[in-house]
Design a protein around this motif. Structure first.
Motif, PDB file in Angstrom:
ATOM      1  N   GLN A 114     217.138  54.271 -79.683  1.00  0.00           N
ATOM      2  CA  GLN A 114     216.329  53.112 -79.280  1.00  0.00           C
ATOM      3  C   GLN A 114     215.993  53.186 -77.796  1.00  0.00           C
ATOM      4  O   GLN A 114     214.871  52.915 -77.388  1.00  0.00           O
ATOM      5  N   TRP A 118     212.304  53.561 -76.161  1.00  0.00           N
ATOM      6  CA  TRP A 118     211.822  52.603 -75.173  1.00  0.00           C
ATOM      7  C   TRP A 118     211.346  53.333 -73.925  1.00  0.00           C
ATOM      8  O   TRP A 118     210.333  52.980 -73.339  1.00  0.00           O
ATOM      9  N   GLU A 121     207.980  54.970 -74.571  1.00  0.00           N
ATOM     10  CA  GLU A 121     206.927  53.955 -74.612  1.00  0.00           C
ATOM     11  C   GLU A 121     206.600  53.432 -73.222  1.00  0.00           C
ATOM     12  O   GLU A 121     205.444  53.183 -72.896  1.00  0.00           O
ATOM     13  N   SER A 122     207.611  53.251 -72.365  1.00  0.00           N
ATOM     14  CA  SER A 122     207.363  52.729 -71.031  1.00  0.00           C
ATOM     15  C   SER A 122     206.651  53.765 -70.158  1.00  0.00           C
ATOM     16  O   SER A 122     205.910  53.397 -69.246  1.00  0.00           O
TER      17      SER A 122
END
Length: 125
Positions: A114, A118, A121-122
């Protein structure tokens, strides 16, 4: 590669306070992971492991769970993305019963996956 050296342990009080004050959280039973970027860290990821005295009164039980958490992290840390940012991570054990290493390892894989997702994606946004 599969090591957990002293430089990877989060010990500095200032960084720990910053982690708990500003950190974001991700959970996968029985673990919760707090993370926050801290650029002054000497390595890309520094880790803190905690098991509450509230549920495990005997130090033997707390130490067993901490060993399991550290080992699960040590073997799964290759899931963490390589990045220019440096992060402080805290793994907090939240269960009220002693779970097997395999369940802890599965939760660790989920958390690190996870976190890596993240991160990716950031970076793209």
């Amino acid at each position: 590669m599969y090591t957990f050296s002293k430089t990877e342990k989060l010990c500095k009080r200032e960084f720990i306070e910053q982690l708990f004050a500003e950190g974001k959280s991700v959970g996968a039973y029985p673990l919760r992971m707090l993370y926050t970027p801290i650029n002054e860290l000497p390595v890309p990821y520094q880790v803190l492991v905690s098991v509450p005295k509230r549920y495990f009164k005997r130090a033997v039980d707390r130490n067993l769970l901490k060993r399991r958490l550290r080992e699960a992290y040590r073997l799964q840390k290759n899931l963490l993305p390589t990045t220019d940012k440096r992060y402080a991570l805290a793994f907090l054990y939240g269960g009220k019963e002693k779970l097997s290493y395999w369940k802890i390892e599965q939760a660790m894989k989920t958390l690190l996956g996870q976190f890596a997702q993240w991160q990716v994606e950031s970076l793209t946004n």
